[in-house]
Design a protein around this motif. Structure first.
Motif, PDB file in Angstrom:
ATOM      1  N   MET A   1      82.714  18.900  29.356  1.00 34.99           N
ATOM      2  CA  MET A   1      82.716  18.058  28.169  1.00 34.99           C
ATOM      3  C   MET A   1      83.085  16.636  28.588  1.00 34.99           C
ATOM      4  SD  MET A   1      84.947  18.428  24.653  1.00 34.99           S
ATOM      5  CE  MET A   1      84.331  20.048  24.325  1.00 34.99           C
ATOM      6  N   SER A   2      82.369  15.671  28.056  1.00 33.84           N
ATOM      7  CA  SER A   2      82.643  14.277  28.406  1.00 33.84           C
ATOM      8  C   SER A   2      83.852  13.753  27.634  1.00 33.84           C
ATOM      9  CB  SER A   2      81.415  13.419  28.111  1.00 33.84           C
ATOM     10  OG  SER A   2      81.165  13.408  26.723  1.00 33.84           O
ATOM     11  N   SER A   3      84.493  12.755  28.208  1.00 34.63           N
ATOM     12  CA  SER A   3      85.632  12.137  27.536  1.00 34.63           C
ATOM     13  C   SER A   3      85.345  10.656  27.317  1.00 34.63           C
ATOM     14  CB  SER A   3      86.909  12.317  28.362  1.00 34.63           C
ATOM     15  OG  SER A   3      86.835  11.595  29.567  1.00 34.63           O
ATOM     16  N   ARG A   4      86.062  10.088  26.367  1.00 40.56           N
ATOM     17  CA  ARG A   4      85.987   8.660  26.067  1.00 40.56           C
ATOM     18  C   ARG A   4      87.416   8.147  25.992  1.00 40.56           C
ATOM     19  NH1 ARG A   4      80.998   7.292  23.026  1.00 40.56           N
ATOM     20  NH2 ARG A   4      79.910   9.219  22.541  1.00 40.56           N
ATOM     21  N   THR A   5      87.606   6.906  26.428  1.00 40.88           N
ATOM     22  CA  THR A   5      88.926   6.292  26.374  1.00 40.88           C
ATOM     23  C   THR A   5      88.859   5.030  25.528  1.00 40.88           C
ATOM     24  OG1 THR A   5      89.472   7.127  28.576  1.00 40.88           O
ATOM     25  CG2 THR A   5      90.814   5.314  27.734  1.00 40.88           C
ATOM     26  N   ALA A   6      89.754   4.951  24.553  1.00 43.20           N
ATOM     27  CA  ALA A   6      89.913   3.740  23.747  1.00 43.20           C
ATOM     28  C   ALA A   6      91.227   3.095  24.160  1.00 43.20           C
ATOM     29  CB  ALA A   6      89.926   4.072  22.260  1.00 43.20           C
ATOM     30  N   SER A   7      91.257   1.763  24.142  1.00 44.76           N
ATOM     31  CA  SER A   7      92.421   1.035  24.619  1.00 44.76           C
ATOM     32  C   SER A   7      92.756  -0.109  23.678  1.00 44.76           C
ATOM     33  CB  SER A   7      92.121   0.484  26.024  1.00 44.76           C
ATOM     34  OG  SER A   7      93.178  -0.324  26.477  1.00 44.76           O
ATOM     35  N   CYS A   8      94.034  -0.465  23.666  1.00 45.13           N
ATOM     36  CA  CYS A   8      94.456  -1.663  22.940  1.00 45.13           C
ATOM     37  C   CYS A   8      94.019  -2.892  23.735  1.00 45.13           C
ATOM     38  CB  CYS A   8      95.972  -1.646  22.746  1.00 45.13           C
ATOM     39  SG  CYS A   8      96.923  -1.812  24.270  1.00 45.13           S
ATOM     40  N   ALA A   9      94.270  -4.070  23.200  1.00 43.87           N
ATOM     41  CA  ALA A   9      93.829  -5.310  23.853  1.00 43.87           C
ATOM     42  C   ALA A   9      94.493  -5.537  25.203  1.00 43.87           C
ATOM     43  CB  ALA A   9      94.086  -6.512  22.935  1.00 43.87           C
ATOM     44  N   CYS A  10      95.767  -5.167  25.358  1.00 46.92           N
ATOM     45  CA  CYS A  10      96.462  -5.432  26.617  1.00 46.92           C
ATOM     46  C   CYS A  10      96.390  -4.259  27.591  1.00 46.92           C
ATOM     47  CB  CYS A  10      97.914  -5.827  26.361  1.00 46.92           C
ATOM     48  SG  CYS A  10      98.997  -4.470  25.849  1.00 46.92           S
ATOM     49  N   GLY A  11      95.907  -3.096  27.134  1.00 51.20           N
ATOM     50  CA  GLY A  11      95.752  -1.938  28.009  1.00 51.20           C
ATOM     51  C   GLY A  11      96.975  -1.044  28.104  1.00 51.20           C
ATOM     52  N   GLN A  12      98.071  -1.391  27.451  1.00 47.53           N
ATOM     53  CA  GLN A  12      99.290  -0.595  27.507  1.00 47.53           C
ATOM     54  C   GLN A  12      99.123   0.744  26.790  1.00 47.53           C
ATOM     55  OE1 GLN A  12     102.624   1.360  26.249  1.00 47.53           O
ATOM     56  NE2 GLN A  12     101.744   0.062  24.653  1.00 47.53           N
ATOM     57  N   LEU A  13      98.376   0.770  25.689  1.00 45.65           N
ATOM     58  CA  LEU A  13      98.182   1.979  24.887  1.00 45.65           C
ATOM     59  C   LEU A  13      96.729   2.425  24.978  1.00 45.65           C
ATOM     60  CD1 LEU A  13      99.292   4.031  22.823  1.00 45.65           C
ATOM     61  CD2 LEU A  13      98.705   2.381  21.015  1.00 45.65           C
ATOM     62  N   LYS A  14      96.547   3.699  25.266  1.00 44.94           N
ATOM     63  CA  LYS A  14      95.204   4.280  25.356  1.00 44.94           C
ATOM     64  C   LYS A  14      95.201   5.630  24.683  1.00 44.94           C
ATOM     65  CE  LYS A  14      94.041   2.292  29.898  1.00 44.94           C
ATOM     66  NZ  LYS A  14      95.172   1.421  30.081  1.00 44.94           N
ATOM     67  N   ILE A  15      94.027   6.054  24.248  1.00 44.39           N
ATOM     68  CA  ILE A  15      93.824   7.415  23.766  1.00 44.39           C
ATOM     69  C   ILE A  15      92.544   7.932  24.410  1.00 44.39           C
ATOM     70  CG2 ILE A  15      92.708   6.634  21.621  1.00 44.39           C
ATOM     71  CD1 ILE A  15      93.928   9.200  20.302  1.00 44.39           C
ATOM     72  N   VAL A  16      92.630   9.130  24.973  1.00 45.04           N
ATOM     73  CA  VAL A  16      91.488   9.776  25.609  1.00 45.04           C
ATOM     74  C   VAL A  16      91.075  10.937  24.712  1.00 45.04           C
ATOM     75  CG1 VAL A  16      90.618  10.935  27.674  1.00 45.04           C
ATOM     76  CG2 VAL A  16      92.384   9.160  27.893  1.00 45.04           C
ATOM     77  N   VAL A  17      89.824  10.914  24.258  1.00 49.50           N
ATOM     78  CA  VAL A  17      89.291  11.959  23.376  1.00 49.50           C
ATOM     79  C   VAL A  17      88.164  12.685  24.104  1.00 49.50           C
ATOM     80  CG1 VAL A  17      89.968  10.811  21.239  1.00 49.50           C
ATOM     81  CG2 VAL A  17      87.751  10.280  22.264  1.00 49.50           C
ATOM     82  N   GLN A  18      87.841  13.881  23.614  1.00 50.28           N
ATOM     83  CA  GLN A  18      86.840  14.730  24.255  1.00 50.28           C
ATOM     84  C   GLN A  18      85.604  14.874  23.367  1.00 50.28           C
ATOM     85  OE1 GLN A  18      87.510  15.776  27.392  1.00 50.28           O
ATOM     86  NE2 GLN A  18      89.426  14.648  27.119  1.00 50.28           N
ATOM     87  N   GLY A  19      84.438  14.893  23.990  1.00 44.52           N
ATOM     88  CA  GLY A  19      83.198  15.189  23.279  1.00 44.52           C
ATOM     89  C   GLY A  19      82.719  14.074  22.383  1.00 44.52           C
ATOM     90  N   GLU A  20      81.751  14.437  21.550  1.00 46.55           N
ATOM     91  CA  GLU A  20      81.160  13.482  20.613  1.00 46.55           C
ATOM     92  C   GLU A  20      82.021  13.388  19.351  1.00 46.55           C
ATOM     93  OE1 GLU A  20      78.465  11.485  21.184  1.00 46.55           O
ATOM     94  OE2 GLU A  20      78.765  12.290  23.198  1.00 46.55           O
ATOM     95  N   PRO A  21      81.973  12.266  18.662  1.00 45.18           N
ATOM     96  CA  PRO A  21      82.746  12.158  17.421  1.00 45.18           C
ATOM     97  C   PRO A  21      82.252  13.141  16.365  1.00 45.18           C
ATOM     98  CG  PRO A  21      81.391  10.186  17.773  1.00 45.18           C
ATOM     99  CD  PRO A  21      81.220  11.052  18.971  1.00 45.18           C
ATOM    100  N   LEU A  22      83.187  13.620  15.552  1.00 49.29           N
ATOM    101  CA  LEU A  22      82.835  14.451  14.396  1.00 49.29           C
ATOM    102  C   LEU A  22      82.045  13.625  13.399  1.00 49.29           C
ATOM    103  CD1 LEU A  22      86.279  16.174  13.855  1.00 49.29           C
ATOM    104  CD2 LEU A  22      84.230  17.184  14.875  1.00 49.29           C
ATOM    105  N   GLY A  23      82.340  12.352  13.357  1.00 55.94           N
ATOM    106  CA  GLY A  23      81.654  11.419  12.471  1.00 55.94           C
ATOM    107  C   GLY A  23      82.221  10.030  12.674  1.00 55.94           C
ATOM    108  N   THR A  24      81.454   9.043  12.270  1.00 57.67           N
ATOM    109  CA  THR A  24      81.913   7.660  12.304  1.00 57.67           C
ATOM    110  C   THR A  24      81.710   7.056  10.928  1.00 57.67           C
ATOM    111  OG1 THR A  24      79.770   6.849  13.052  1.00 57.67           O
ATOM    112  CG2 THR A  24      81.391   7.355  14.755  1.00 57.67           C
ATOM    113  N   GLY A  25      82.580   6.138  10.577  1.00 62.97           N
ATOM    114  CA  GLY A  25      82.469   5.546   9.253  1.00 62.97           C
ATOM    115  C   GLY A  25      83.122   4.187   9.172  1.00 62.97           C
ATOM    116  N   LEU A  26      82.852   3.534   8.063  1.00 60.51           N
ATOM    117  CA  LEU A  26      83.421   2.234   7.749  1.00 60.51           C
ATOM    118  C   LEU A  26      84.283   2.374   6.510  1.00 60.51           C
ATOM    119  CD1 LEU A  26      80.190   0.052   8.071  1.00 60.51           C
ATOM    120  CD2 LEU A  26      81.895   0.565   9.851  1.00 60.51           C
ATOM    121  N   CYS A  27      85.391   1.662   6.474  1.00 59.92           N
ATOM    122  CA  CYS A  27      86.233   1.631   5.280  1.00 59.92           C
ATOM    123  C   CYS A  27      86.446   0.172   4.893  1.00 59.92           C
ATOM    124  CB  CYS A  27      87.569   2.318   5.523  1.00 59.92           C
ATOM    125  SG  CYS A  27      88.598   2.332   4.028  1.00 59.92           S
ATOM    126  N   HIS A  28      86.148  -0.134   3.634  1.00 59.58           N
ATOM    127  CA  HIS A  28      86.252  -1.495   3.120  1.00 59.58           C
ATOM    128  C   HIS A  28      87.461  -1.669   2.205  1.00 59.58           C
ATOM    129  CE1 HIS A  28      82.101  -2.300   4.487  1.00 59.58           C
ATOM    130  NE2 HIS A  28      81.900  -1.049   4.132  1.00 59.58           N
TER     131      HIS A  28
END
Length: 134
Positions: free
Chosen positions: A1-28
């Motif tokens: 299974m592939s992983s994706r990493t999201a990071s804050c602007a400075c790189g101190q905080l990251k989250i590594v998730v697995q697979g494809e997203p369950l869904g993506t959306g916009l909130c206004h």
């Protein structure tokens, strides 16, 4: 299974998730506009497991329907990176911009379009909800 990493602007905080997203959306909603400093939030949901690297501060907000969301952000640069919903186990919402991937899957849903800035144009085929459909 592939992983994706999201990071804050400075790189101190990251989250590594697995697979494809369950869904993506916009909130206004106005809370997301204020939280992100943008005119909407772009979020992707993922199933556990996920790994958090670094230190996060938290902010808890109660939504219009009474749900409590625990937002995590970097204490160094202030980037809001991910959130969970209290009482809902097994998923995490991640800020799409944190992935830094212009090929990230497009959103399927847009909520709180009643608060959408009039000049925002949504992708063709996106499901629109005037408020939270829950």
């Amino acid at each position: 299974m592939s992983s994706r990493t999201a990071s804050c602007a400075c790189g101190q905080l990251k989250i590594v998730v697995q697979g494809e997203p369950l869904g993506t959306g916009l909130c206004h909603c106005l809370a997301c506009q204020r939280r992100t400093g943008s005119v909407f939030a772009a979020l992707a949901a993922f199933r556990e497991p996920y790994e958090v690297i670094g230190v996060a501060n938290e902010f808890v907000r109660t939504g219009d329907q009474g749900a409590r969301f625990r937002f995590r952000f970097c204490p160094a640069c202030g980037s809001n990176l991910f959130h969970t919903e209290e009482g809902v186990e097994g998923t995490v919402g991640v800020a799409v911009g944190g992935f830094g991937d212009p090929d990230f899957p497009a959103p399927q849903d847009s909520v709180y379009t009643c608060r959408m800035h009039r000049w925002v144009e949504l992708p063709e085929g996106i499901t629109r909800h005037d408020r939270d459909p829950v």
